[in-house]
Scaffold this motif. Structure first.
Motif, PDB file in Angstrom:
ATOM      1  N   CYS A   3       0.839  -1.207   0.000  1.00 55.65           N
ATOM      2  CA  CYS A   3       0.000   0.000   0.000  1.00 55.65           C
ATOM      3  C   CYS A   3       0.876   1.261   0.000  1.00 55.65           C
ATOM      4  O   CYS A   3       1.755   1.421   0.847  1.00 55.65           O
ATOM      5  N   LYS A   4       0.591   2.154  -0.969  1.00 56.29           N
ATOM      6  CA  LYS A   4       1.389   3.387  -1.094  1.00 56.29           C
ATOM      7  C   LYS A   4       0.646   4.578  -0.473  1.00 56.29           C
ATOM      8  O   LYS A   4       1.123   5.706  -0.551  1.00 56.29           O
ATOM      9  N   CYS A  34      -2.188   6.017  -1.572  1.00 57.02           N
ATOM     10  CA  CYS A  34      -2.713   6.950  -2.584  1.00 57.02           C
ATOM     11  C   CYS A  34      -4.186   7.301  -2.352  1.00 57.02           C
ATOM     12  O   CYS A  34      -4.697   8.246  -2.923  1.00 57.02           O
ATOM     13  N   SER A  35      -4.871   6.526  -1.567  1.00 58.90           N
ATOM     14  CA  SER A  35      -6.294   6.669  -1.197  1.00 58.90           C
ATOM     15  C   SER A  35      -7.278   6.561  -2.372  1.00 58.90           C
ATOM     16  O   SER A  35      -8.447   6.945  -2.254  1.00 58.90           O
ATOM     17  N   CYS A  55      -8.532   3.836  -3.387  1.00 55.81           N
ATOM     18  CA  CYS A  55      -9.536   2.854  -2.953  1.00 55.81           C
ATOM     19  C   CYS A  55     -10.630   3.522  -2.117  1.00 55.81           C
ATOM     20  O   CYS A  55     -11.808   3.173  -2.225  1.00 55.81           O
ATOM     21  N   CYS A  89      -7.252  -0.560  -7.043  1.00 53.97           N
ATOM     22  CA  CYS A  89      -5.927  -0.233  -6.484  1.00 53.97           C
ATOM     23  C   CYS A  89      -4.853  -0.387  -7.564  1.00 53.97           C
ATOM     24  O   CYS A  89      -4.654  -1.480  -8.097  1.00 53.97           O
ATOM     25  N   PHE A  91      -1.781  -0.448  -7.284  1.00 54.49           N
ATOM     26  CA  PHE A  91      -0.549  -1.112  -6.827  1.00 54.49           C
ATOM     27  C   PHE A  91      -0.801  -2.568  -6.399  1.00 54.49           C
ATOM     28  O   PHE A  91       0.046  -3.181  -5.762  1.00 54.49           O
ATOM     29  N   ILE A 143      -4.532  -4.635  -2.659  1.00 49.73           N
ATOM     30  CA  ILE A 143      -5.701  -5.224  -1.986  1.00 49.73           C
ATOM     31  C   ILE A 143      -5.974  -6.587  -2.631  1.00 49.73           C
ATOM     32  O   ILE A 143      -6.014  -6.715  -3.855  1.00 49.73           O
TER      33      ILE A 143
HETATM   34 FE1  SF4 Z   1      -3.196   1.625  -0.672  1.00 48.81          FE
HETATM   35 FE2  SF4 Z   1      -4.096   0.654  -3.001  1.00 48.81          FE
HETATM   36 FE3  SF4 Z   1      -5.748   1.998  -1.412  1.00 48.81          FE
HETATM   37 FE4  SF4 Z   1      -3.798   3.279  -2.704  1.00 48.81          FE
HETATM   38  S1  SF4 Z   1      -5.572   2.229  -3.615  1.00 48.81           S
HETATM   39  S2  SF4 Z   1      -4.397   3.526  -0.541  1.00 48.81           S
HETATM   40  S3  SF4 Z   1      -2.243   1.749  -2.638  1.00 48.81           S
HETATM   41  S4  SF4 Z   1      -4.751   0.065  -0.959  1.00 48.81           S
END
Ligand code: SF4
Ligand code: FAD
Ligand code: SF4
Length: 392
Positions: free
Chosen positions: A10-11, A13-14, A16, A48, A50, A53
């Motif tokens: 998880c980076k 980035c929000s 999600c 996501c 990246f 999830i």
């Molecule tokens: Fe983390 Fe992926 Fe959510 Fe970005 S979209 S906050 S990388 S879980």
């Protein structure tokens, strides 16, 4: 299936968070955290960028279902009288218990109601779980819910049946939630699967247009509410006895969050179309509310009562307490006279168990004639006066 955030990937980035349709994700610093509102829809897994999830198999708590034994019937009593639906459920419960090879038990709650125990034995209960306390004088969700849930926890019934009365419809769901099991409401048929001995619960679905059979494979007890008047009453065997088990009724302050100050019996409550032997029922074919006066004359002549279709109720011609059908009362009189009623499936569902059905309708193709034993094609305003004349 569940979803899980892989911390290392998880980076923060929000993306999600914005994409979750259930607002189930929050950010804790740079880490996405999935909350209890998550429905496992999987949208975030796709969104996501990246691949942080993942979908995971949920580890379910495996219940030892074999510990659950016996068929329980909630023996609803009001003012010291067993409700007819409880006797119907004892009749049905007896059949189910015989097919499973287990005992039939009744659960009786109230204050000073032990006099009813022998009646329950006579109607087929092998065992009666009895909860007596001043706190149970009047039905409350908390009071009955606590005592019966504790009994379910301790004695582990396999099946719990309740009448789909106002009380049963309130109590059933609270017990099911407390016991973390399912509940099938408003069943019209119950049967035991000969292969696995689980109960198959059938109820109308999609506005009564099809029947759905529901099973509860992984949780216990299996719970159903059954509408009054659908099942045949248990046969009474005078002198039959059984075992009484007294339930704990310790209440602490705050256990019962409501207080019944007064019970006001409405006139409507006293109209028991479900117990009537002769019913003269009216529908839209009456054309006006006054049409029920004519039906009342016929009903009085025959010693019966009047009832109506939902359309007549919706038109304001007769009170809902008199409505026959899927969303009204199920009736099984000796004689049911349907006057100006088309015979919609939802109406027929509530009266097809009548011993003799007589239909009066101007339309010879009306579906009511398919279930009628005697059909009179004609205007009810001509037919009924001539029947009354003949009776005179
Ligand atoms: Fe983390 Fe992926 Fe959510 Fe970005 S979209 S906050 S990388 S879980
Ligand atoms: P109509 O269908 O309008 O029939 C009137 C009949 O009267 C016609 O057959 C006509 O030929 C005849 N007629 C007209 N004039 C005369 C005359 N002078 N003499 C003799 N006959 C005459 N309905 C219920 O009844 N109970 C329920 O519990 C119920 N639950 C429902 C639940 C759901 C989810 C839904 C979707 C519907 C439900 N309904 C219920 C409604 C049902 O589908 C019908 O709409 C309703 O039963 C029709 O009522 P009716 O027969 O009185 O009226
Ligand atoms: Fe939200 Fe669906 Fe992801 Fe759960 S699985 S966090 S509900 S997007």
């Amino acid at each position: 299936m569940a979803v899980n955030v892989i911390k290392e990937k998880c980076k923060g980035c929000s993306i999600c968070v914005k994409n979750c349709p259930f607002d189930a994700i929050t950010m804790e610093g740079k880490l996405a955290v999935i909350g209890t509102a998550c429905t496992s829809c999987g949208v975030c897994v796709e969104k996501c960028p990246f691949m942080a999830i993942e979908k995971t198999e949920e580890i379910k708590e495996v219940k030892d279902l074999s510990a659950y034994k016996g068929v329980w019937v909630f023996a609803e009593q009001r003012r010291g009288e067993i409700m007819p639906v409880a006797i119907e459920l004892l009749g049905e419960g007896k059949k189910l218990a015989a097919e499973i090879g287990c005992e039939l038990c009744a659960v009786l709650c109230g204050n000073e109601v032990s006099g009813l125990v022998s009646e329950l034995f006579e109607y087929g209960a092998d065992k009666v779980y009895l909860a007596e306390a001043p706190e149970l004088e009047q039905y409350t969700t908390d009071g009955y819910g606590k005592v019966i849930f504790e009994a379910i926890n301790e004695f582990k019934p396999e099946i719990v049946l309740l009448g789909a009365t106002h009380i049963g419809r309130d109590l059933g769901p609270i017990l099911a939630v407390k016991a973390n099991t399912g509940l099938t409401a408003d069943c019209t048929r119950l049967e035991i699967d000969p292969e696995d001995k689980k109960i198959r619960q059938t109820r109308p679905a999609f506005g009564g247009n099809l029947m759905a059979t529901i099973v509860c494979p992984n949780h216990r007890p299996q719970m159903s509410t059954v509408r009054p008047g659908v099942m045949a009453k248990a046969e009474r065997i005078p002198g039959r006895t059984g075992e009484t088990v007294e339930l704990k009724t310790d209440f602490l302050d705050g256990d019962i969050r409501t207080r019944v100050l007064d019970v006001v019996r409405s006139v409507k409550e006293m109209i028991a179309i479900s117990d009537a032997e002769i019913i003269v029922s009216g529908g839209m074919g009456l054309g006006k509310a006054e049409g029920f006066d004519l039906l009342k004359q016929l009903a009085d002549k025959l010693g019966g009562v009047v009832a109506g279709s939902r359309a007549a109720v919706d038109a304001g011609w007769i009170d809902h307490a008199y409505q026959v059908g899927q969303t009204g009362t199920t009736v099984k009189p000796k004689i049911y006279i349907a006057c100006g009623i088309s015979g919609a499936i939802q109406h027929v569902a509530g009266m097809q168990g009548s011993e003799q059905i007589i239909a009066i309708n101007t339309n010879e193709n009306a579906p009511i004639f398919e279930v009628a034993d005697y059909g009179i094609v004609g205007d009810l305003y001509k037919v009924i006066p001539s029947i009354i004349n003949a009776l005179n």
